[in-house]
Each structure stands twice: as structure tokens, then as C-alpha cells.
Motif scaffolding. Structure first.
Motif, short mmCIF file in Angstrom:
data_model
loop_
_atom_site.label_atom_id
_atom_site.label_comp_id
_atom_site.label_asym_id
_atom_site.label_seq_id
_atom_site.Cartn_x
_atom_site.Cartn_y
_atom_site.Cartn_z
N PRO A 236 0.82 -1.22 0.00
CA PRO A 236 0.00 0.00 0.00
C PRO A 236 0.86 1.27 0.00
N VAL A 237 0.85 1.98 -1.12
CA VAL A 237 1.63 3.20 -1.27
C VAL A 237 0.75 4.31 -1.84
N LEU A 238 0.77 5.45 -1.19
CA LEU A 238 0.04 6.62 -1.68
C LEU A 238 1.05 7.65 -2.16
N ILE A 239 0.91 8.09 -3.41
CA ILE A 239 1.79 9.13 -3.94
C ILE A 239 1.22 10.49 -3.58
N VAL A 240 2.05 11.33 -3.02
CA VAL A 240 1.67 12.71 -2.69
C VAL A 240 2.66 13.64 -3.37
N ARG A 241 2.16 14.44 -4.28
CA ARG A 241 3.02 15.39 -4.99
C ARG A 241 3.03 16.73 -4.27
N TYR A 242 4.23 17.27 -4.09
CA TYR A 242 4.39 18.55 -3.38
C TYR A 242 3.58 19.65 -4.05
N GLU A 243 3.58 19.66 -5.36
CA GLU A 243 2.86 20.70 -6.09
C GLU A 243 1.36 20.65 -5.81
N GLU A 244 0.82 19.46 -5.72
CA GLU A 244 -0.62 19.31 -5.43
C GLU A 244 -0.93 19.74 -4.00
N THR A 245 -0.01 19.41 -3.07
CA THR A 245 -0.22 19.80 -1.68
C THR A 245 -0.26 21.31 -1.54
N LYS A 246 0.58 22.00 -2.29
CA LYS A 246 0.58 23.46 -2.25
C LYS A 246 -0.64 24.05 -2.94
N GLN A 247 -1.06 23.45 -4.03
CA GLN A 247 -2.17 23.99 -4.81
C GLN A 247 -3.53 23.68 -4.21
N ASN A 248 -3.68 22.47 -3.70
CA ASN A 248 -4.98 22.06 -3.16
C ASN A 248 -4.77 21.23 -1.89
N PRO A 249 -4.38 21.86 -0.79
CA PRO A 249 -4.10 21.11 0.44
C PRO A 249 -5.32 20.35 0.96
N PHE A 250 -6.51 20.89 0.77
CA PHE A 250 -7.73 20.21 1.26
C PHE A 250 -7.84 18.83 0.62
N ARG A 251 -7.69 18.78 -0.69
CA ARG A 251 -7.82 17.50 -1.40
C ARG A 251 -6.74 16.51 -0.98
N VAL A 252 -5.51 17.00 -0.83
CA VAL A 252 -4.41 16.11 -0.46
C VAL A 252 -4.59 15.59 0.96
N ILE A 253 -4.98 16.45 1.87
CA ILE A 253 -5.20 16.03 3.27
C ILE A 253 -6.30 14.98 3.33
N LYS A 254 -7.37 15.18 2.55
CA LYS A 254 -8.46 14.20 2.50
C LYS A 254 -7.96 12.86 1.97
N SER A 255 -7.12 12.89 0.95
CA SER A 255 -6.63 11.64 0.37
C SER A 255 -5.73 10.90 1.36
N ILE A 256 -4.93 11.64 2.11
CA ILE A 256 -4.08 11.00 3.13
C ILE A 256 -4.94 10.40 4.23
#
Length: 286
Positions: free
Chosen positions: A185-205
Motif C-alpha cells: 500500500p503506497v500513496l503518492i503525494v506530490r508537493y505541487e498538489e499539496t501546495k495547490q490544493n491542500p484540502f484535497r491532499v489532506i483528505k486523500s491521506i
């Protein structure tokens, strides 16, 4: 396991720690690094992996807040749970759940990570921004030693993998292979996405870690993890050089454009094309 002297593209010597063919900063403890594969893993551990300067500090804070369901930054730095820095006797005393983090590739992780299918969050960032950020941090560490390096020399060394943890290309390709050939189980998190849309990235994590997180808490965590806020809030405990927090530099994307010349950009793009032509991530950063 030994200190190895390398030469940059202009013949200037520099030293790295060589542990079974992988380079690390020469200030690291070789025994601690070599013992990473033997570290005991708990069932509730979370592992953050990725090339250096890809957003590990930021992601560590996001996971800390999600796990505790509180929009409050950690009172500790992520280095307190870094596999390359902390020996087993220190890691074993940390309370659960731990947010272990590392820049090593999958085959160098604790063997129990593979057996227990420990959840891994793999971080990615534009390799050009990674190189710039690593260059600045490297020189901050070397400032007192008066062994500063020039950017063009560091750029060549990075592309060739003659830096701590090797090249960005080797790291990404090795992890891509793991994700395509195993069911880990591996989740890819891109730095650019975290900066652009932190809400979506936090939800995915949160979903990846099976943490129920109300939207309001997600928004609060996003506010707390804003770079300017983090840099101020973590200022008292962050490692510093000349009064500046080393690991909280700019927190932006695209800074490489202020460093790369037109020639360097073309040369890098040519190398990127060659090394990443068979990767599914090819289109991300070209």
C-alpha cells in the motif's frame, strides 16, 4: 561502510558516507544507517518516504495532525523519527503511532515494512526544485566549514547521483517499479498538489490511513500547515544556521526558474527525457 572522497565536475573534492553503495551525508552515523533494515516496525506505524527536499517536513505535520485529530503542529521535528538519524533504542521509545520517515529506497527499508505491509506515503516533487532546495541546504550545512559548492557543480553531481541518497531519477524509477510489481500500500503525494490544493491532499491521506476526518478539521489542518505559519510556529525547535531555519526555506514551487540558465534547462530536459522516457511519471515535470 566508509567515508568516500568524490570529485565534482571541476575537480573539487567532497566527502560522503558510503554504506553498501548508497551515499549519505558524511555527518551521519554509519552504524545507524546500516541498521535501518533491522528496525522493528509496529502495526500502527506510518512511513513517509521520498527524495530529500520533497516535502517530508510538511507531510509529517499533516499526518501528525490527522492521527491526533487536532489542528496543532507537532512539538517535535520530523528528524526525531527519521530512520537514518535515530538508532533503534531511540525509535523504540517513541510513543505510538509513529510517523517514521526516510529518504532511502524501498529495498533499504526495515525488512518488517515489507512483511507487515506498512502503509507508505511516497513524496514526489519537481526534480529541478529538489536540486535547488538541496543545493541551498547543503551550503547552509557547509557554511561553517568554508567548503561551499557552486550551483553548476551541484547540478551535475545531482544528475549523476553523486550526492547523498543518489539521484532523483533513480529514486523515482525504483519506487515506480515497487508500485507496479507489488501490492504494497503506497500513496503518492506530490508537493505541487499539496501546495495547490491542500484540502484535497489532506483528505486523500486521511482516507489512505483510514482516519475519519470532518471537512472542518481538514480546513483547519490546511491553515496550520501553511508554510509561513509553519516557519514561524516551528521556529523555536527548528535547526538553524545564522538564525534561519534550514529546513523551512521558501515553501514554493517553480523556484528552479530563478536558478537554471537556458543551457542548464535544455541539458536537464535532455537528461530527463532519456532517463524518464519509459516512466508513467514522464509528463509530470517536463
Amino acid at each position: 561502510m566508509s567515508l568516500r572522497t568524490l570529485l565534482d565536475c571541476k575537480g573539487n573534492p567532497y566527502t560522503l558516507l558510503d554504506v553498501d553503495g548508497t551515499y549519505f551525508p558524511d555527518s551521519f552515523n554509519g552504524e545507524t544507517v546500516k541498521n535501518i533494515t533491522n528496525v522493528n516496525i509496529r502495526d500502527d506505524d506510518v512511513l513517509v518516504c521520498g527524495h530529500a527536499r520533497s516535502g517530508t517536513h510538511l507531510t509529517f505535520e499533516l499526518i501528525h495532525m490527522l492521527i491526533r485529530r487536532k489542528a496543532e503542529l507537532s512539538p517535535h521535528e520530523k528528524e526525531t523519527q527519521t530512520l537514518e538519524l535515530q538508532p533503534e533504542e531511540v525509535l523504540s521509545c517513541l510513543p505510538s503511532p509513529r510517523i517514521l520517515n526516510t529518504h532511502v529506497q524501498y529495498h533499504l527499508l526495515p525488512t518488517q515494512v515489507q512483511k507487515k505491509k506498512t502503509k507508505i506515503i511516497y513524496l514526489m516533487r519537481d526534480p529541478r526544485d529538489v536540486i535547488v532546495s538541496r543545493f541551498v541546504v547543503t551550503n547552509q550545512y557547509r557554511a561553517n566549514e568554508r567548503t561551499m559548492v557552486e550551483f553548476d557543480e551541484y547540478l551535475v553531481a545531482s544528475v549523476e547521483g553523486k550526492v547523498a541518497w543518489g539521484s532523483w531519477f533513480d529514486d523515482v524509477i525504483s519506487w515506480e517499479k515497487v508500485m507496479s510489481e507489488s501490492d504494497h500500500p503506497v500513496l503518492i503525494v506530490r508537493y505541487e498538489e499539496t501546495k495547490q490544493n491542500p484540502f484535497r491532499v489532506i483528505k486523500s491521506i486521511s482516507e489512505f490511513l483510514n482516519i475519519k476526518c470532518p471537512d472542518q478539521l481538514v480546513r483547519d489542518i490546511a491553515i496550520q500547515s501553511d508554510f509561513k505559519h509553519m516557519k514561524t510556529a516551528k521556529g523555536d525547535i527548528a535547526e538553524k544556521r545564522d538564525g534561519e531555519a534550514i529546513h523551512y526555506r521558501k515553501g514554493i514551487t517553480g523556484d528552479w526558474k530563478n536558478w537554471f540558465t537556458a543551457v542548464q534547462t535544455k541539458d536537464f530536459n535532455d537528461i530527463y527525457t532519456q532517463k524518464m522516457k519509459h516512466s508513467k511519471f514522464y509528463d509530470l515535470y517536463l
